[in-house]
Design a protein around this motif. Structure first.
Motif, PDB file in Angstrom:
ATOM      1  N   GLY A  17       0.824  -1.187   0.000  1.00 22.64           N
ATOM      2  CA  GLY A  17       0.000   0.000   0.000  1.00 22.64           C
ATOM      3  C   GLY A  17       0.865   1.245   0.000  1.00 22.64           C
ATOM      4  N   GLU A  36       0.793   8.730   6.761  1.00 24.97           N
ATOM      5  CA  GLU A  36      -0.417   7.938   6.540  1.00 24.97           C
ATOM      6  C   GLU A  36      -0.150   6.868   5.489  1.00 24.97           C
ATOM      7  OE1 GLU A  36      -3.901  10.142   5.690  1.00 24.97           O
ATOM      8  OE2 GLU A  36      -3.686  11.518   7.408  1.00 24.97           O
ATOM      9  N   LYS A  37      -1.041   5.833   5.524  1.00 24.52           N
ATOM     10  CA  LYS A  37      -0.920   4.724   4.593  1.00 24.52           C
ATOM     11  C   LYS A  37      -2.277   4.472   3.957  1.00 24.52           C
ATOM     12  CE  LYS A  37       0.257  -0.206   4.401  1.00 24.52           C
ATOM     13  NZ  LYS A  37       0.728  -1.377   5.185  1.00 24.52           N
ATOM     14  N   LEU A  38      -2.270   4.233   2.649  1.00 23.16           N
ATOM     15  CA  LEU A  38      -3.500   3.954   1.909  1.00 23.16           C
ATOM     16  C   LEU A  38      -3.684   2.442   1.810  1.00 23.16           C
ATOM     17  CD1 LEU A  38      -5.894   4.964   0.189  1.00 23.16           C
ATOM     18  CD2 LEU A  38      -4.364   4.886  -1.802  1.00 23.16           C
ATOM     19  N   ASP A  39      -4.830   1.961   2.305  1.00 18.88           N
ATOM     20  CA  ASP A  39      -5.130   0.519   2.270  1.00 18.88           C
ATOM     21  C   ASP A  39      -5.703   0.191   0.904  1.00 18.88           C
ATOM     22  OD1 ASP A  39      -5.801  -2.091   2.680  1.00 18.88           O
ATOM     23  OD2 ASP A  39      -6.783  -1.752   4.613  1.00 18.88           O
ATOM     24  N   GLU A  43      -9.716  -0.319  -1.012  1.00 17.92           N
ATOM     25  CA  GLU A  43     -10.064   0.459  -2.200  1.00 17.92           C
ATOM     26  C   GLU A  43     -10.440  -0.442  -3.372  1.00 17.92           C
ATOM     27  OE1 GLU A  43     -10.277   3.734  -2.473  1.00 17.92           O
ATOM     28  OE2 GLU A  43      -9.673   4.099  -0.381  1.00 17.92           O
ATOM     29  N   SER A  54      -5.635   6.243  -7.665  1.00 23.27           N
ATOM     30  CA  SER A  54      -6.084   6.279  -6.270  1.00 23.27           C
ATOM     31  C   SER A  54      -5.128   7.096  -5.407  1.00 23.27           C
ATOM     32  CB  SER A  54      -6.203   4.849  -5.727  1.00 23.27           C
ATOM     33  OG  SER A  54      -7.158   4.105  -6.457  1.00 23.27           O
ATOM     34  N   VAL A  55      -3.846   6.958  -5.659  1.00 27.64           N
ATOM     35  CA  VAL A  55      -2.868   7.765  -4.913  1.00 27.64           C
ATOM     36  C   VAL A  55      -3.079   9.247  -5.194  1.00 27.64           C
ATOM     37  CG1 VAL A  55      -0.418   8.291  -4.703  1.00 27.64           C
ATOM     38  CG2 VAL A  55      -1.162   5.921  -4.793  1.00 27.64           C
ATOM     39  N   TRP A  58      -6.134  10.362  -3.366  1.00 26.46           N
ATOM     40  CA  TRP A  58      -5.853  10.348  -1.924  1.00 26.46           C
ATOM     41  C   TRP A  58      -5.065  11.589  -1.509  1.00 26.46           C
ATOM     42  CZ3 TRP A  58      -1.035   7.942   0.351  1.00 26.46           C
ATOM     43  CH2 TRP A  58      -1.055   7.975   1.749  1.00 26.46           C
ATOM     44  N   ARG A  62      -6.298  14.875   0.838  1.00 25.09           N
ATOM     45  CA  ARG A  62      -5.569  15.264   2.034  1.00 25.09           C
ATOM     46  C   ARG A  62      -4.934  16.649   1.898  1.00 25.09           C
ATOM     47  NH1 ARG A  62      -6.858  13.707   6.207  1.00 25.09           N
ATOM     48  NH2 ARG A  62      -4.795  13.690   7.145  1.00 25.09           N
TER      49      ARG A  62
END
Length: 608
Positions: A17, A36-39, A43, A54-55, A58, A62
């Motif tokens: 992730g 932070e970390k994107l799961d 998703e 998605s990144v 995201w 933010r």
């Protein structure tokens, strides 16, 4: 919304992730603002293109999309090398690195991107240089995904070097230690090992191991009621596992890969460092969160093992180590800063970063030009007004000058009319002073028998001489009637400037004769041994005074024609045959004239 002026983002798009970490600069201090970390499992991301989109979304959600950002490139896609070069200039070093990079890429026909950085001396190397090399096609593919997804970035960096930078930031006291340490990044898809000592990454390589093996081993475990169906790595204690446990099998595979990497490093290392012991091992990444792994590796490797990572909210997070190193490079605080951007993209990004400065410079230039133009206009207006006043003053001055010139001409005319009066009135004083000076210069046995102005002397000589040629050095002068100061006769030659047909005897004031010298004659007793010594004494005395200047005897030619001066005395001396006397004739130039001559231009302005 974070400001891009003092916040910097490191983005590690790993298999487990994407992880983002933001550094904040406060003066000279840099600290962690957020991590932070994107799961990606939640998703539902299936393709790499969806991952990058998605990144992007995201980061935009933010408020981090416009921050200075450095992306990570997996270490196994690149190659690093520490080479020792001879001392050279920057340009020569760049050429040597270019040659070394071509040697490394000589086995492939593909294009490569490289960068380098000089390192501090040590570890058996005098001029060490870190070289990074990566296939250009791989990098452009990664950059294409970013461009298609609209994910902006400011650079690409290797994850292995990012781990080293994070280690130097977390342990600044050990960053320059000459003792080698082993850094391990246990990622989900790949792992990286780095041997670091004395500020030099002596070895950077990939391990044939990934942390996903731990996840699979935990999923295969059964019959352990104290664990949940999907236990987290932190709840596992590797030291409690059975000898044939799948987790221990995976751990032994990791141990084997570590030994292989160290052996590979020692085989290619300088002799000075090849036998050095690894006394400290630092592990990070998602795989380092497995419970008891650090203690198990410490027992197997016989070295101290420590899990390291940044403190986020008071909790150590080893999975954010690579993101921390990337953020440090974005902030310009990285110890090792190699960029893998192709030259054209690096130049484009540099222009984009410089565009605000260029716009500000252009705006400043426009403002300066406007200010200068306004200032020039005001100064020109003031100068124009001042010049108009000056022109008016000069016009008045011109009128005054004309009046002054007329007055000067009138003054010169009046002075010219006074010339005859001054010259005639000064003759008696000049003659009296000459007689007195002659008297003071005479010795007891000397006497003067003749004194006359030069014009009278020569006029009498010319009239009494039988010579046909007139003396060339005698200035034209009117002949006096008779006597020492007799009336002046008409001039022999009239001025062409003033002569007129109707007045042939007209005399200009400028042609009025002015005496410049006297002629004196006399006798002195004859000295047989030095007949001219008394005469020389007389000349010295006469020149020593203030009345005459340049007194000397008359030449034989100038004495011819004036034998009448000495004739009576010659007859007189016959009465004294035993006495002998030496005659002399002097020309006595006056030290200063009666009247200073006018300039030619001024004289021409005055009418006679």
């Amino acid at each position: 919304m974070l400001s891009g002026r003092n916040h910097y983002l490191g983005l590690d798009i790993g298999a487990s992730g994407p992880k983002a970490l933001i550094l904040r600069r406060c003066g000279k201090v840099v600290d962690i603002a957020a991590a932070e970390k994107l799961d990606i499992a939640e998703e539902g991301i299936l393709t790499e293109k969806e991952l990058y989109q998605s990144v992007r979304d995201w980061l935009q959600s933010r408020g981090w999309a416009k921050l200075p950002l450095v992306l990570g490139t997996p270490q196994y896609l690149s190659t690093t090398l520490v080479s020792d070069f001879p001392a050279a200039s920057s340009s020569a070093l760049s050429a040597m690195v270019e040659h070394e990079a071509r040697q490394l890429a000589s086995l492939s026909d593909e294009a490569f991107v490289h960068d380098y950085q000089p390192l501090p001396a040590g570890c058996g190397r005098q001029q060490p240089v870190l070289i990074g090399l990566c296939r250009e096609q791989t990098l452009r593919e990664r950059l294409r995904l970013c461009a298609e997804a609209g994910l902006r970035h400011d650079g690409l960096a290797m994850t292995g070097l990012a781990m080293v930078n994070a280690y130097c930031w977390c342990h600044p006291e050990a960053a320059c230690s000459p003792q080698p340490v082993l850094l391990l990044d246990l990622g989900k898809d790949n792992s990286t090992a780095v041997v670091f000592a004395g500020g030099q990454p002596l070895f950077i390589g990939s391990l044939l191991f990934n942390a996903d093996r731990f996840q699979k081993a935990m999923a295969e475990r059964s019959g352990a009621s104290k664990y949940d169906e999907k236990p987290s790595p932190e709840r596992v204690n590797l030291l409690d596992e059975a000898p044939n446990s799948a987790l221990l099998v995976a751990a032994r595979q990791l141990e084997t890969e570590i030994h292989n990497a160290l052996e590979h490093w020692r085989n290619q290392e300088q002799a000075e460092m090849a036998t050095a012991l690894i006394e400290q091992v630092y592990i990070c990444g998602g795989g380092s969160q497995l419970g008891g792994l650090d203690a198990w590796l410490e027992d197997r490797l016989e070295s101290r093992v420590e899990v390291f990572g940044p403190l986020v909210g008071g909790v150590r997070r080893p999975e954010f180590v690579v993101a921390l190193g990337l953020a440090l490079q974005a902030a310009g605080e990285a110890e090792l800063s190699l960029s893998l951007l192709p030259a054209d993209i690096a130049w484009r990004l540099q222009r984009q970063r410089r565009w605000p400065w260029l716009a500000a410079a252009l705006a400043l230039v426009v403002v300066v030009l406007v200010v200068l133009e306004a200032s020039w206009w005001r100064r020109s207006s003031r100068n124009l007004a001042a010049h108009r006043v000056r022109i008016e003053q000069l016009s008045q001055c011109g009128n005054y000058i004309n009046g002054i010139e007329q007055l000067q001409r009138r003054r010169r005319q009046l002075e010219a009319e006074l010339l005859p009066v001054v010259i005639t009135g000064n003759q008696a004083r000049r003659a009296t002073a000459a007689i007195a000076h002659l008297g003071r210069a005479c010795a007891d046995d000397d006497w003067f028998i003749y004194l006359a102005d030069e014009a009278s002397y020569h006029a009498k000589r010319m009239s009494g001489s039988k010579l046909s040629a007139q003396r060339s050095t005698t200035p034209p002068a009117p002949a006096p009637a008779a006597g020492m100061f007799g009336a002046t006769a008409k001039p022999a030659v009239l001025s062409d400037r003033t002569a007129k047909d109707e007045f042939p005897a007209l005399l200009s004031v400028f042609d009025f004769p002015c005496n410049h010298a006297y002629i004196a004659a006399g006798y002195t007793p004859l000295q047989a041994e030095q007949p001219f010594e008394p005469i020389r004494n007389l000349v010295r005395k006469l020149n020593a005074g203030q009345e005459f200047h340049g007194v000397d005897q008359l030449s034989e030619q100038d004495r011819m024609g004036r034998e009448d001066i000495f004739r009576p005395w010659i007859a007189f001396f016959k009465k004294f045959p035993k006495e002998e006397f030496k005659s002399f004739s002097f020309r006595l130039p006056l030290a200063s004239p009666d009247v200073r001559p006018l300039p030619v231009a001024a004289a021409e302005e005055v009418e006679p």
